[in-house]
Design a protein around this motif. Sequence first.
Motif, PDB file in Angstrom:
ATOM      1  N   UNK A 152       2.117-116.876   8.874  1.00 44.87           N
ATOM      2  CA  UNK A 152       1.092-115.839   8.773  1.00 44.87           C
ATOM      3  C   UNK A 152       1.688-114.517   9.240  1.00 44.87           C
ATOM      4  N   UNK A 153       0.874-113.476   9.352  1.00 45.87           N
ATOM      5  CA  UNK A 153       1.392-112.160   9.737  1.00 45.87           C
ATOM      6  C   UNK A 153       1.037-111.794  11.174  1.00 45.87           C
ATOM      7  N   UNK A 154       0.960-112.796  12.025  1.00 44.33           N
ATOM      8  CA  UNK A 154       0.782-112.554  13.456  1.00 44.33           C
ATOM      9  C   UNK A 154       2.165-112.286  14.051  1.00 44.33           C
ATOM     10  N   UNK A 155       2.620-111.063  13.884  1.00 40.57           N
ATOM     11  CA  UNK A 155       3.980-110.713  14.257  1.00 40.57           C
ATOM     12  C   UNK A 155       4.225-110.958  15.750  1.00 40.57           C
ATOM     13  N   UNK A 156       5.425-111.445  16.034  1.00 40.73           N
ATOM     14  CA  UNK A 156       5.940-111.821  17.359  1.00 40.73           C
ATOM     15  C   UNK A 156       5.440-113.179  17.826  1.00 40.73           C
ATOM     16  N   UNK A 157       4.489-113.766  17.148  1.00 45.55           N
ATOM     17  CA  UNK A 157       4.034-115.116  17.506  1.00 45.55           C
ATOM     18  C   UNK A 157       3.417-115.766  16.271  1.00 45.55           C
ATOM     19  N   UNK A 158       4.162-115.765  15.189  1.00 50.38           N
ATOM     20  CA  UNK A 158       3.643-116.201  13.900  1.00 50.38           C
ATOM     21  C   UNK A 158       3.453-117.713  13.857  1.00 50.38           C
ATOM     22  N   UNK A 159       2.447-118.140  13.096  1.00 53.05           N
ATOM     23  CA  UNK A 159       2.159-119.561  12.898  1.00 53.05           C
ATOM     24  C   UNK A 159       2.712-119.996  11.546  1.00 53.05           C
ATOM     25  N   UNK A 160       3.309-121.175  11.527  1.00 53.33           N
ATOM     26  CA  UNK A 160       3.933-121.698  10.317  1.00 53.33           C
ATOM     27  C   UNK A 160       2.890-122.321   9.403  1.00 53.33           C
ATOM     28  N   UNK A 161       2.976-122.012   8.124  1.00 51.33           N
ATOM     29  CA  UNK A 161       2.182-122.683   7.095  1.00 51.33           C
ATOM     30  C   UNK A 161       2.903-123.987   6.768  1.00 51.33           C
ATOM     31  N   UNK A 162       2.446-125.078   7.357  1.00 51.10           N
ATOM     32  CA  UNK A 162       3.169-126.351   7.254  1.00 51.10           C
ATOM     33  C   UNK A 162       3.228-126.855   5.815  1.00 51.10           C
ATOM     34  N   UNK A 163       2.148-126.729   5.088  1.00 49.39           N
ATOM     35  CA  UNK A 163       2.103-127.275   3.735  1.00 49.39           C
ATOM     36  C   UNK A 163       3.113-126.576   2.829  1.00 49.39           C
ATOM     37  N   UNK A 164       3.085-125.245   2.821  1.00 45.67           N
ATOM     38  CA  UNK A 164       4.010-124.496   1.967  1.00 45.67           C
ATOM     39  C   UNK A 164       5.455-124.703   2.430  1.00 45.67           C
ATOM     40  N   UNK A 165       5.660-124.688   3.745  1.00 44.84           N
ATOM     41  CA  UNK A 165       7.012-124.843   4.275  1.00 44.84           C
ATOM     42  C   UNK A 165       7.581-126.221   3.944  1.00 44.84           C
ATOM     43  N   UNK A 166       6.750-127.263   4.010  1.00 41.76           N
ATOM     44  CA  UNK A 166       7.225-128.599   3.628  1.00 41.76           C
ATOM     45  C   UNK A 166       7.663-128.614   2.160  1.00 41.76           C
ATOM     46  N   UNK A 167       6.904-127.938   1.307  1.00 41.86           N
ATOM     47  CA  UNK A 167       7.291-127.846  -0.105  1.00 41.86           C
ATOM     48  C   UNK A 167       8.654-127.177  -0.250  1.00 41.86           C
ATOM     49  N   UNK A 168       8.878-126.122   0.524  1.00 36.03           N
ATOM     50  CA  UNK A 168      10.157-125.419   0.457  1.00 36.03           C
ATOM     51  C   UNK A 168      11.303-126.281   0.977  1.00 36.03           C
ATOM     52  N   UNK A 169      11.046-127.018   2.048  1.00 40.74           N
ATOM     53  CA  UNK A 169      12.069-127.925   2.584  1.00 40.74           C
ATOM     54  C   UNK A 169      12.430-128.983   1.540  1.00 40.74           C
ATOM     55  N   UNK A 170      11.405-129.557   0.905  1.00 45.18           N
ATOM     56  CA  UNK A 170      11.644-130.585  -0.112  1.00 45.18           C
ATOM     57  C   UNK A 170      12.418-130.023  -1.305  1.00 45.18           C
ATOM     58  N   UNK A 171      12.073-128.802  -1.705  1.00 48.07           N
ATOM     59  CA  UNK A 171      12.666-128.229  -2.918  1.00 48.07           C
ATOM     60  C   UNK A 171      14.028-127.583  -2.665  1.00 48.07           C
TER      61      UNK A 171
END
Length: 420
Positions: A152-171
Motif C-alpha cells: 500500500x502507500x503507507x510510506x515508511x511502514x507499508x503493508x504487503x499485498x500478500x495475494x498480488x505478491x504471491x502471484x509475482x513470486x510464483x510468476x
Amino acid sequence: MRVFKFGGASVSNYEKVQNLGNIIKQFPDEQLMIVISAMGKTTNALEKVAEAFFAGKKEEALQLFRAVKLLHLDEAKYLLVTHFNPLMEQLNDFFTEVEWLLHDQPVREYDYYYDQIVCVGELLSTAIVSAYLNEIGIANQWIDVRDVFRTDDNFRDAAIDYSFTQQQVDAQVKPLFSKQRIVVTQGFIGCTDENESTTLGREGSDYTAAVFAYMLDAENVAIWKDVKGVMNADPKLFADAQYISELNYDEVIEMAFYGAQVIHPKTIKPLQNKNIPLYVKCFADASLPGTVIHNNPVKNLPPIIVVKQNQVLLELHTKDFSFVGEQPMSDLYEMMAKLHIKPNLIQTHAVSLQLCLDDRPDKVEKLALAASNEFDVQVEKGLTLLSIRHYNTETVEKLTAGKTIELKQQSASTVQMLLL
C-alpha cells in the motif's frame, strides 16, 4: 530451499562482502534466496539526504548523496575486476533515480520522499554483492524486489499485498530457480501499484526474508548477524548480555513488540503460519550453532532486557475534568491512526492519560496539536523506555538505580518503566 538474510553490518565493507561469499560457498548444493540490507550505515546517511532535501537544502542533499555514491564505488573497486563495468551501468541508473528527485522541489509529505531516497541503499548493496558473487564463480540472479513486493502507500511502514505478491513470486521468482541456484534481492523495500517505492519499517529486511520463506515454502530462514545468536540484551549496551540458544515464536514476538531490534516485529507471523524455523547465525563464525526459533515451549529464560531511547511522554488532561471515557479515547485513537502513530505505552487515569511515543517530531507535534482541542497537553522528551520480561527484583533495582521512574506498568511476566 533456504532463505538467507544478511544485515547491513554483514556487508559494511569489502572484507565483510568477501566473508559473505565464503559463507555461501559452504552451501554448494542448496537453493538460496539471499536477502540483503543496505551497507553499514547507508540508511542513516540516506536519511540525512532526505532531511536536507525536504528542508529545501538541495546542494547539501546532493553533497550528502555524493558521499554515499563514492562509498559504494570504492567498495566496488576493491571487490571487482571483470564485472566492474557492467556493475557501474547498474549503479549509475540507481544514482540517477535519486539525483533526478533531488533536483525537484518537495510537494508531498516527508515520508514519501524518505522512501524514494532511502530505498536506493538496498539496491546499491545487492547489486555490488551479486556482481561480486558472480566474480568469484558463484552464479546468481539479481532481481529488483520492487517488481515483486506490492504494498500500500503507507510510506515508511507499508503493508504487503500478500495475494498480488504471491502471484509475482510464483510468476517471476520461482521460475528463476530452474535456471539459477541462487537469487539475490533487497530487503526492506517494496512498491505501490503507482510504481512508487516504499519501505516496510526499520529492520524490515528480516520481514522480507520471512515473506519470501512463506511464499517459497522454504525449509528455514537464517538471519546472519554480528553476534553469536540472540542475546537477552543488546551487547552494545550490556557487557554481561547472555546468549540464548533457543526461543519460541511467542517469546520473540513479545520481544519485538517491546522494541528488541534483533528480529523485526512482523517477521515471525509468516514463519509461524507454516512452522518454518528461524535461525539467528553468527556472521563472523558460521560454525557456531546460533539461536533457533521454533514453535516449541522454552523454559527457564533469563531476564530479557529491551531499551528504547529517544522517547516522548505526552500527558493529556481533560479540560473540563470529565472522565477519560469512551469518546475521548476513541477520538485519540482516531488521531493516532491518521498520523500512523503506534504508542509504546498507554496509561489511563480518571481525568488524564499518558502516552509514551517514539520521538518523531513531525508526528508528535501534529498529535499534540490535534489532541489540544480536547485536552491540556504537556510534552516531555529525552526519556528511555525500559522493558524487562521474566524480570526479578535484582534486575529491576540494578537497571533503575539513580533513575527517575516517570511511568511504570507491570504484569506477572513483564515490567515496563519510562525513565528520566
